[in-house]
Each structure stands twice: as structure tokens, then as C-alpha cells.
Design a protein around this motif. Structure first.
Motif, PDB file in Angstrom:
ATOM      1  N   PRO A  85       1.691   3.875  -4.645  1.00 56.91           N
ATOM      2  CA  PRO A  85       1.578   5.222  -5.208  1.00 56.91           C
ATOM      3  C   PRO A  85       2.797   5.667  -6.014  1.00 56.91           C
ATOM      4  N   THR A  94      -1.871  12.439  -3.993  1.00 59.13           N
ATOM      5  CA  THR A  94      -1.645  11.497  -2.894  1.00 59.13           C
ATOM      6  C   THR A  94      -2.867  10.594  -2.755  1.00 59.13           C
ATOM      7  N   THR A  95      -2.623   9.314  -2.530  1.00 60.08           N
ATOM      8  CA  THR A  95      -3.715   8.342  -2.473  1.00 60.08           C
ATOM      9  C   THR A  95      -3.687   7.569  -1.160  1.00 60.08           C
ATOM     10  N   THR A  96      -4.727   6.816  -0.958  1.00 58.08           N
ATOM     11  CA  THR A  96      -4.851   5.956   0.208  1.00 58.08           C
ATOM     12  C   THR A  96      -5.329   4.591  -0.243  1.00 58.08           C
ATOM     13  N   LEU A  97      -5.390   3.671   0.663  1.00 58.30           N
ATOM     14  CA  LEU A  97      -5.955   2.359   0.356  1.00 58.30           C
ATOM     15  C   LEU A  97      -7.475   2.498   0.438  1.00 58.30           C
ATOM     16  N   SER A 124       0.829  -1.209   0.000  1.00 57.34           N
ATOM     17  CA  SER A 124       0.000   0.000   0.000  1.00 57.34           C
ATOM     18  C   SER A 124       0.860   1.254   0.000  1.00 57.34           C
ATOM     19  N   HIS A 125       2.022   1.209   0.653  1.00 63.64           N
ATOM     20  CA  HIS A 125       2.909   2.368   0.689  1.00 63.64           C
ATOM     21  C   HIS A 125       3.710   2.521  -0.601  1.00 63.64           C
ATOM     22  N   PHE A 166       1.525   8.091  -0.173  1.00 67.05           N
ATOM     23  CA  PHE A 166       0.442   7.350   0.484  1.00 67.05           C
ATOM     24  C   PHE A 166       0.108   8.011   1.806  1.00 67.05           C
TER      25      PHE A 166
END
Length: 445
Positions: A217, A394-397, A213-214, A322
């Protein structure tokens, strides 16, 4: 310090909670007339459960809540520390919910929203005229599911690159994956027999914060299709990331790098390899700044921070990364839901309250006003993470009812890939898709 974790036990508890939740006669948010002012709220004692345990962390909450008490002197806040997700879920199921609960992980937000373990905040947010655009899109995304906002972001984590300036030998931090590869090789030091003494960068997902997840991105990888099914096998970005990672890992030699990795100190202790000059560049969260400052030996280290390098063909991603963070909300069955909401609102939208927490815990405050506050302690190394957090890319899960399962299915496959036991990457990723999608069908997704 908090970070994103895979709470397997919590997932099991949540799965049960969707099937059976104890009833309660407690009022729900929005079911009572909105108070005309702070003084019109009746006197109450509300209970706040959170996962922080260290004395300094508890003090940070106490200091932040002092501002709330000035606004609502008739409301007392009793805090219970060290609470994990499964405790919250079980308490709600048993009819013994706290008024307010906070969680370190975003992995369970989807289940909580869908099952109603946490109350929907949409109506009270609208009633109070809260403009959610003060929060970055990623923070809004990890606190809601299927159009239901059942939590608010409290403090956030952002992930970037830490680099040891002495080991960098005058090089600037890499901006692309090709630059990272070149520097990682140049900065690696080996004994005559090939044993690694200093690693430029460790690409293994088994190394501390190098979760998928990290890392995703860096190449703009996506986890899910619009219909909720897995995009891991169909998004070429994942293949690109894993191919790059494996090539660098093979340059080190898998067994050689594993021997080196297993010799390194504890991620949360004084013998962290970055502190000791054993790794030149590391992926890490903003909290590492505070840990470096608190370590007697590490605090004199000359280091810098930067956004993570990105795919060479996607330079527009540079500066992003992330993010995830602590979430907070009002569980179903809260005895004083309106007072509870006022506390949640204060802790997540009041600039002074957020700055107080951020300065004490050294996590990223989530509103634009708090990030720009002159009272926020932000040297250049911490400011990097503020910029990453508010970057538009910037994104997230994304929230998913099977978030923990999905991450573990992918991570398990990648361990096989790293070890050289996967001969067909496309077929392997397609198999991960099938595992995730089969689980989604069973969950009624």
C-alpha cells in the motif's frame, strides 16, 4: 496478539474440503422464520471456537459475551480457545461443526465462501437491516468472496510506522519513500568496521512485519487484475517498491544487514529491537502499543506513531495503509444457526461489545460507532491506527482461493531479489505472474 499469517497447513486442509464435505441435517441460516424478538429464540447452548489462548484474551471474550447474555439470557455460550483454521475446516467436513467460529487470518475466506464451509450471511444481514456501510470498504472486502459474504469482521489490524523519538533527533516521521530513505541513512549507526549498531529502518521482507502485503500500500500496488489473474508483473508500483527497497538494502550491504537482522531479539519478546533502541523506525501493527505498555523496560520509551510513508508521486495515499483482521461466521452444520447468527451480529455490530473487546485486546474495532465511542481507550499512538483503518484509500489483500500460495510465490521470488540473485526484475515478476495464474487455472478460477 493476532496478526495476518500464511497458514500453509490450513490451505491444504481447505483444498480437501472443497472436494468432500460431510452432509448434515442441521438447519441453515434463512431457512427458518425470523424470530419476532430476542425472547422468541428458543433456549440453546451454542459453541464458539476462537484462536485466542491467553487468559486475558479469553477473559476479553467472556466480558464481551456478558452483554450478549443480557440480551439473550436463554442462550449459553461455550467457548473453545486456541482453535486454528484447519480444525474448523475438518470439523465441518466431519459433521461436527461449532455454531460460531472465528479466525485470525483472512487468507482462507475465499475458500470458505466458495466451498460453503461457512454459511452465506447475505440473507440474514438483509433481514435484520444491517447497514454494512458502517464498515470501511477494506473490511467489507476481506470478509466476502465472489459476492458471497460468509464472514463478518470482528476486530482489525492496521499497519503504520513506529518511531523512537530519541533516535529521531528531532526529525518528523517521514511522509514519502525518499524521506524514509534519507532518514534511514542518517539515523543508522555503524562501528568503525561497518558493523551496524543501530538501523534507521530495515527494508528486508524477512524482518518481522515487513511482508509484501503490508508494504504494497505504500506505493498503491495491486495484487490482481479484475479477472482474478496476477497483476504483480504488470503493475509498475511493485517494480517501484522493489527497486526502492533493493537500493536501500544495498546501501546497508545485504550480508551486513542480514548479520544485524539475525542478531536481533524475538519479535514477540522483551528483546524486540525497537524496545532496545536498535532500530529507529519500524513497520508494525496497532497491537505493538499494548506490548510496549506491558513491557517494564519499554514502557518508558518516548515513541510516536504515524502512517507509513508513501511513493513521492502519490501523496494522496498518505494516511492510508494495510488492514486485515479477525473474521467470524456461522459454519455449515451449526446446530443452532439463528442463535449463532445473533452472537455473530452482536460481536460485530454492537458498539459496547466491540469496545469491550478492543479495550481488552488493543485491536481496532471495525464499526464507525465503536471507533468514535467515548468509552474506547485511544491515546494518540493508538488513534493513529484508527485513522489508518478508516482512511478511504486503505487496502487489504483481496480474497483469493489461492491466497497463501500466491503470497508465498511472490515472497520466495523477493528473497532471491534481495540477495542479488535476480538479474532481470521484469522477467522475474512475469514468472511470478505465471506461477500464480497457472495455479488459478488448476483451481478453476
Amino acid at each position: 496478539m493476532h496478526r495476518t499469517v500464511l497458514a500453509v497447513a490450513a490451505l491444504a486442509a481447505l483444498a480437501v474440503s472443497t472436494a468432500c464435505t460431510a452432509g448434515t441435517d442441521a438447519p441453515t441460516l434463512g431457512s427458518q422464520p425470523k424470530p419476532s424478538g430476542s425472547a422468541s429464540l428458543p433456549a440453546a447452548t451454542i459453541e464458539l471456537w476462537h484462536g485466542f489462548a491467553a487468559d486475558s484474551e479469553v477473559k476479553a471474550f467472556t466480558d464481551a459475551i456478558a452483554g450478549f447474555n443480557k440480551k439473550f439470557p436463554q442462550i449459553s455460550v461455550k467457548m473453545v480457545k486456541g482453535v486454528q483454521d484447519e480444525h474448523i475446516t475438518q470439523a465441518v467436513r466431519g459433521g461436527n461443526a461449532p455454531d460460531v467460529a472465528s479466525s485470525f487470518t483472512t487468507d482462507n475466506v475465499a475458500q470458505w465462501c466458495r466451498s460453503g464451509v461457512f454459511q452465506d450471511l447475505t440473507q440474514v444481514i438483509k433481514q435484520d437491516g444491517i447497514d454494512l456501510s458502517v464498515l470501511p470498504a477494506a473490511a467489507r472486502a476481506y470478509t466476502e468472496f465472489e459476492g458471497k459474504r460468509c464472514t463478518m469482521p470482528l476486530l482489525a489490524d492496521a499497519y503504520g510506522l513506529y518511531y523512537n523519538k530519541a533516535l529521531m533527533k528531532g526529525n518528523e516521521p517521514p511522509r514519502t519513500l525518499s524521506e524514509l530513505t534519507r532518514l534511514a541513512k542518517e539515523l543508522t549507526v555503524r562501528d568503525p568496521d561497518g558493523t551496524i549498531k543501530v538501523a534507521g529502518f530495515i527494508p528486508s521482507t524477512q524482518y518481522y512485519e515487513n511482508s509484501l502485503s503490508h508494504l504494497g500500500p505504500m506505493v498503491g500496488a495491486t495484487w490482481y487484475n479484475p479477472d482474478g489473474t496476477s497483476a504483480i508483473g504488470s503493475d509498475p508500483a511493485w517494480k517501484q517498491l522493489l527497486t526502492w527497497q533493493k537500493e536501500l538494502l544495498d546501501w546497508y550491504g545485504y550480508a551486513n544487514l542480514e548479520t544485524f537482522r539475525k542478531s536481533l531479539g524475538d519479535e514477540w519478546g522483551a528483546e524486540h529491537p525497537f524496545f532496545q533502541g536498535k532500530v529507529a523506525m519500524v513497520l508494525d501493527g496497532e497491537w505493538r502499543n499494548a506490548m510496549i505498555a506491558a513491557d517494564e523496560d519499554a514502557k518508558s520509551m518516548d515513541y510516536g506513531t504515524a502512517p507509513l510513508p508513501v511513493a513521492d508521486a502519490k501523496p494522496d495515499l498518505y494516511g492510508s495503509g494495510f488492514t486485515a483482521g479477525t473474521v467470524i461466521g456461522v459454519p455449515r452444520g451449526a446446530k443452532n444457526p439463528q442463535a449463532a447468527w445473533e452472537l455473530v451480529k452482536y460481536l460485530t455490530t454492537d458498539t459496547d461489545g466491540l469496545v469491550t473487546l478492543s479495550n481488552a485486546l488493543r485491536n481496532v474495532p471495525t464499526t464507525k460507532a465503536a471507533m468514535e465511542s467515548p468509552a474506547l481507550a485511544k491515546d494518540a499512538n493508538f488513534a493513529t491506527f484508527l485513522q489508518i483503518f478508516e482512511h478511504p484509500k486503505t487496502t487489504t489483500l483481496p480474497s483469493n482461493v489461492n491466497s497463501v500460495f500466491n503470497q508465498e510465490a511472490f515472497s520466495t521470488f523477493v528473497l532471491e531479489w534481495e540477495a542479488g540473485r535476480v538479474k532481470d526484475l521484469d522477467a522475474g515478476l512475469a514468472k511470478v505472474d505465471k506461477e500464480i495464474n497457472d495455479k488459478l487455472k488448476l483451481s478453476g478460477g
